[in-house]
Design a protein around this motif. Structure first.
Motif, PDB file in Angstrom:
ATOM      1  N   ALA A 161      -3.356  -0.953 -10.423  1.00  0.00           N
ATOM      2  CA  ALA A 161      -3.866  -2.017  -9.850  1.00  0.00           C
ATOM      3  C   ALA A 161      -4.421  -1.807  -8.389  1.00  0.00           C
ATOM      4  O   ALA A 161      -4.629  -2.681  -7.796  1.00  0.00           O
ATOM      5  CB  ALA A 161      -3.221  -3.299  -9.880  1.00  0.00           C
ATOM      6  N   ALA A 162      -4.812  -0.548  -8.057  1.00  0.00           N
ATOM      7  CA  ALA A 162      -5.212  -0.279  -6.662  1.00  0.00           C
ATOM      8  C   ALA A 162      -5.921   0.795  -6.676  1.00  0.00           C
ATOM      9  O   ALA A 162      -6.060   1.717  -7.620  1.00  0.00           O
ATOM     10  CB  ALA A 162      -4.043  -0.214  -5.733  1.00  0.00           C
ATOM     11  N   THR A 163      -6.800   1.190  -5.523  1.00  0.00           N
ATOM     12  CA  THR A 163      -7.632   2.263  -5.201  1.00  0.00           C
ATOM     13  C   THR A 163      -6.606   3.597  -5.321  1.00  0.00           C
ATOM     14  O   THR A 163      -5.588   3.576  -4.647  1.00  0.00           O
ATOM     15  CB  THR A 163      -8.335   2.176  -4.123  1.00  0.00           C
ATOM     16  OG1 THR A 163      -9.214   0.910  -4.394  1.00  0.00           O
ATOM     17  CG2 THR A 163      -9.437   3.208  -3.980  1.00  0.00           C
ATOM     18  N   ASP A 164      -7.196   4.644  -5.716  1.00  0.00           N
ATOM     19  CA  ASP A 164      -6.515   5.968  -5.421  1.00  0.00           C
ATOM     20  C   ASP A 164      -6.269   6.185  -3.865  1.00  0.00           C
ATOM     21  O   ASP A 164      -7.218   5.823  -2.944  1.00  0.00           O
ATOM     22  CB  ASP A 164      -7.215   7.018  -5.911  1.00  0.00           C
ATOM     23  CG  ASP A 164      -7.391   7.082  -7.491  1.00  0.00           C
ATOM     24  OD1 ASP A 164      -8.118   7.886  -8.148  1.00  0.00           O
ATOM     25  OD2 ASP A 164      -6.871   6.221  -8.090  1.00  0.00           O
ATOM     26  N   VAL A 165      -5.021   6.754  -3.759  1.00  0.00           N
ATOM     27  CA  VAL A 165      -4.808   7.058  -2.201  1.00  0.00           C
ATOM     28  C   VAL A 165      -4.529   8.608  -2.128  1.00  0.00           C
ATOM     29  O   VAL A 165      -3.852   9.301  -2.806  1.00  0.00           O
ATOM     30  CB  VAL A 165      -3.327   6.733  -1.774  1.00  0.00           C
ATOM     31  CG1 VAL A 165      -2.679   6.644  -0.305  1.00  0.00           C
ATOM     32  CG2 VAL A 165      -3.169   4.797  -2.108  1.00  0.00           C
ATOM     33  N   TRP A 166      -5.399   9.046  -0.804  1.00  0.00           N
ATOM     34  CA  TRP A 166      -5.273  10.688  -0.525  1.00  0.00           C
ATOM     35  C   TRP A 166      -4.476  10.642   0.548  1.00  0.00           C
ATOM     36  O   TRP A 166      -4.356   9.928   1.637  1.00  0.00           O
ATOM     37  CB  TRP A 166      -6.793  10.652  -0.324  1.00  0.00           C
ATOM     38  CG  TRP A 166      -7.702  10.848  -1.382  1.00  0.00           C
ATOM     39  CD1 TRP A 166      -8.268   9.990  -1.899  1.00  0.00           C
ATOM     40  CD2 TRP A 166      -7.963  12.114  -2.114  1.00  0.00           C
ATOM     41  NE1 TRP A 166      -9.083  10.351  -3.037  1.00  0.00           N
ATOM     42  CE2 TRP A 166      -8.758  11.534  -3.415  1.00  0.00           C
ATOM     43  CE3 TRP A 166      -7.828  13.350  -2.332  1.00  0.00           C
ATOM     44  CZ2 TRP A 166      -9.428  12.749  -4.290  1.00  0.00           C
ATOM     45  CZ3 TRP A 166      -7.830  14.472  -3.205  1.00  0.00           C
ATOM     46  CH2 TRP A 166      -8.773  13.967  -4.123  1.00  0.00           C
ATOM     47  N   SER A 182       4.906   7.141   1.059  1.00  0.00           N
ATOM     48  CA  SER A 182       5.721   5.712   1.505  1.00  0.00           C
ATOM     49  C   SER A 182       4.710   4.418   1.198  1.00  0.00           C
ATOM     50  O   SER A 182       3.886   4.760   0.666  1.00  0.00           O
ATOM     51  CB  SER A 182       5.913   5.861   2.963  1.00  0.00           C
ATOM     52  OG  SER A 182       4.579   6.061   3.497  1.00  0.00           O
ATOM     53  N   GLY A 183       5.589   3.426   1.514  1.00  0.00           N
ATOM     54  CA  GLY A 183       5.022   2.108   0.982  1.00  0.00           C
ATOM     55  C   GLY A 183       5.399   1.601  -0.446  1.00  0.00           C
ATOM     56  O   GLY A 183       6.481   1.934  -1.036  1.00  0.00           O
ATOM     57  N   ASN A 184       4.536   1.280  -1.093  1.00  0.00           N
ATOM     58  CA  ASN A 184       4.571   0.613  -2.603  1.00  0.00           C
ATOM     59  C   ASN A 184       4.734   1.891  -3.234  1.00  0.00           C
ATOM     60  O   ASN A 184       3.886   1.713  -4.417  1.00  0.00           O
ATOM     61  CB  ASN A 184       3.563  -0.328  -3.072  1.00  0.00           C
ATOM     62  CG  ASN A 184       3.887  -1.736  -2.076  1.00  0.00           C
ATOM     63  OD1 ASN A 184       4.695  -1.949  -1.401  1.00  0.00           O
ATOM     64  ND2 ASN A 184       2.620  -2.186  -1.967  1.00  0.00           N
ATOM     65  N   VAL A 185       5.712   2.630  -3.295  1.00  0.00           N
ATOM     66  CA  VAL A 185       5.658   3.808  -4.213  1.00  0.00           C
ATOM     67  C   VAL A 185       5.986   3.801  -5.487  1.00  0.00           C
ATOM     68  O   VAL A 185       5.655   4.528  -6.404  1.00  0.00           O
ATOM     69  CB  VAL A 185       6.841   4.976  -3.686  1.00  0.00           C
ATOM     70  CG1 VAL A 185       6.240   5.268  -2.196  1.00  0.00           C
ATOM     71  CG2 VAL A 185       8.117   4.430  -3.378  1.00  0.00           C
ATOM     72  N   ALA A 186       6.558   2.548  -6.004  1.00  0.00           N
ATOM     73  CA  ALA A 186       7.054   2.065  -7.186  1.00  0.00           C
ATOM     74  C   ALA A 186       5.639   1.950  -8.116  1.00  0.00           C
ATOM     75  O   ALA A 186       5.563   2.060  -9.028  1.00  0.00           O
ATOM     76  CB  ALA A 186       7.758   0.680  -7.154  1.00  0.00           C
ATOM     77  N   ASP A 187       4.490   1.807  -7.534  1.00  0.00           N
ATOM     78  CA  ASP A 187       3.238   1.299  -8.045  1.00  0.00           C
ATOM     79  C   ASP A 187       2.526   2.647  -8.395  1.00  0.00           C
ATOM     80  O   ASP A 187       1.570   2.761  -9.237  1.00  0.00           O
ATOM     81  CB  ASP A 187       2.349   0.688  -7.145  1.00  0.00           C
ATOM     82  CG  ASP A 187       2.858  -0.749  -6.904  1.00  0.00           C
ATOM     83  OD1 ASP A 187       2.440  -1.422  -5.981  1.00  0.00           O
ATOM     84  OD2 ASP A 187       3.623  -1.424  -7.946  1.00  0.00           O
ATOM     85  N   ILE A 188       3.182   3.899  -8.181  1.00  0.00           N
ATOM     86  CA  ILE A 188       2.445   5.223  -8.217  1.00  0.00           C
ATOM     87  C   ILE A 188       2.702   5.576  -9.790  1.00  0.00           C
ATOM     88  O   ILE A 188       3.984   5.521 -10.142  1.00  0.00           O
ATOM     89  CB  ILE A 188       2.849   6.351  -7.420  1.00  0.00           C
ATOM     90  CG1 ILE A 188       2.630   6.032  -5.828  1.00  0.00           C
ATOM     91  CG2 ILE A 188       2.222   7.746  -7.934  1.00  0.00           C
ATOM     92  CD1 ILE A 188       3.102   7.043  -5.005  1.00  0.00           C
ATOM     93  N   TYR A 189       1.599   6.007 -10.444  1.00  0.00           N
ATOM     94  CA  TYR A 189       2.077   6.334 -11.771  1.00  0.00           C
ATOM     95  C   TYR A 189       1.580   7.878 -12.162  1.00  0.00           C
ATOM     96  O   TYR A 189       2.019   8.489 -13.092  1.00  0.00           O
ATOM     97  CB  TYR A 189       1.364   5.684 -12.821  1.00  0.00           C
ATOM     98  CG  TYR A 189      -0.206   5.622 -12.943  1.00  0.00           C
ATOM     99  CD1 TYR A 189      -0.720   4.392 -12.087  1.00  0.00           C
ATOM    100  CD2 TYR A 189      -0.941   6.389 -13.759  1.00  0.00           C
ATOM    101  CE1 TYR A 189      -2.090   4.310 -12.214  1.00  0.00           C
ATOM    102  CE2 TYR A 189      -2.170   6.228 -13.870  1.00  0.00           C
ATOM    103  CZ  TYR A 189      -3.001   5.359 -12.815  1.00  0.00           C
ATOM    104  OH  TYR A 189      -4.180   5.126 -13.065  1.00  0.00           O
ATOM    105  N   GLN A 223       0.733  -1.266   0.046  1.00  0.00           N
ATOM    106  CA  GLN A 223      -0.152   0.064  -0.193  1.00  0.00           C
ATOM    107  C   GLN A 223       1.087   1.326  -0.035  1.00  0.00           C
ATOM    108  O   GLN A 223       1.989   1.064   0.265  1.00  0.00           O
ATOM    109  CB  GLN A 223      -0.922   0.158   1.305  1.00  0.00           C
ATOM    110  CG  GLN A 223      -2.030  -1.075   1.067  1.00  0.00           C
ATOM    111  CD  GLN A 223      -3.122  -0.927   2.336  1.00  0.00           C
ATOM    112  OE1 GLN A 223      -2.852  -0.102   3.177  1.00  0.00           O
ATOM    113  NE2 GLN A 223      -4.140  -1.282   2.238  1.00  0.00           N
ATOM    114  N   VAL A 224       0.158   2.369  -0.487  1.00  0.00           N
ATOM    115  CA  VAL A 224       0.690   3.612  -0.547  1.00  0.00           C
ATOM    116  C   VAL A 224       0.194   4.571   0.536  1.00  0.00           C
ATOM    117  O   VAL A 224      -0.997   4.680   0.826  1.00  0.00           O
ATOM    118  CB  VAL A 224       0.660   4.304  -1.917  1.00  0.00           C
ATOM    119  CG1 VAL A 224       1.224   5.686  -1.772  1.00  0.00           C
ATOM    120  CG2 VAL A 224       1.404   3.446  -2.829  1.00  0.00           C
TER     121      VAL A 224
END
Length: 116
Positions: A101-106, A25-32, A1-2
């Motif tokens: 492949a995940a929900t947006d994070v705020w 922080s977290g799985n930041v590599a998944d942020i696009y 998670q991010v």
């Protein structure tokens, strides 16, 4: 998670400048894509700017030329530089990460008040 944490909100005079930060922080590599929004009392949350993993930036017309979005490598921190601030810029500012492949994070938001 991010996870996202905004900071940098403050009281600033009209015409002043402020830089907001969004630490990831977290799985930041998944942020696009990272976005900045704001919400003032009685108004809907408003999109301001975004920056992609290829550093392509996009802005809403109302902040073009005054706000600049940038980021560090690996999405460590994303910034929103705000210049020539006006009373109408008073709001809570949020960053939002769009993640593969995940929900947006705020984030939780940071408050900006523009007042003499």
């Amino acid at each position: 998670q991010v996870q996202l944490v905004e900071s940098g909100g403050d009281l600033v005079q009209p015409g002043g400048s402020l830089t907001l930060s969004c630490a990831a922080s977290g799985n930041v590599a998944d942020i696009y894509l990272m976005n900045w929004y704001r919400q003032s009392p009685g108004h809907a949350r408003e999109f301001l700017a975004s920056i992609s993993d290829s550093n392509s930036a996009n802005y809403v017309d109302s902040v073009k030329g005054r706000f600049t979005v940038s980021r560090e490598d690996a999405w460590k921190t994303t910034y929103l530089q705000m210049n020539d601030l006006k009373a109408d810029d008073t709001a809570v500012y949020y960053c939002k990460a769009q993640v593969v492949a995940a929900t947006d994070v705020w984030g939780q938001g940071t408050k900006v008040t523009v007042s003499p």
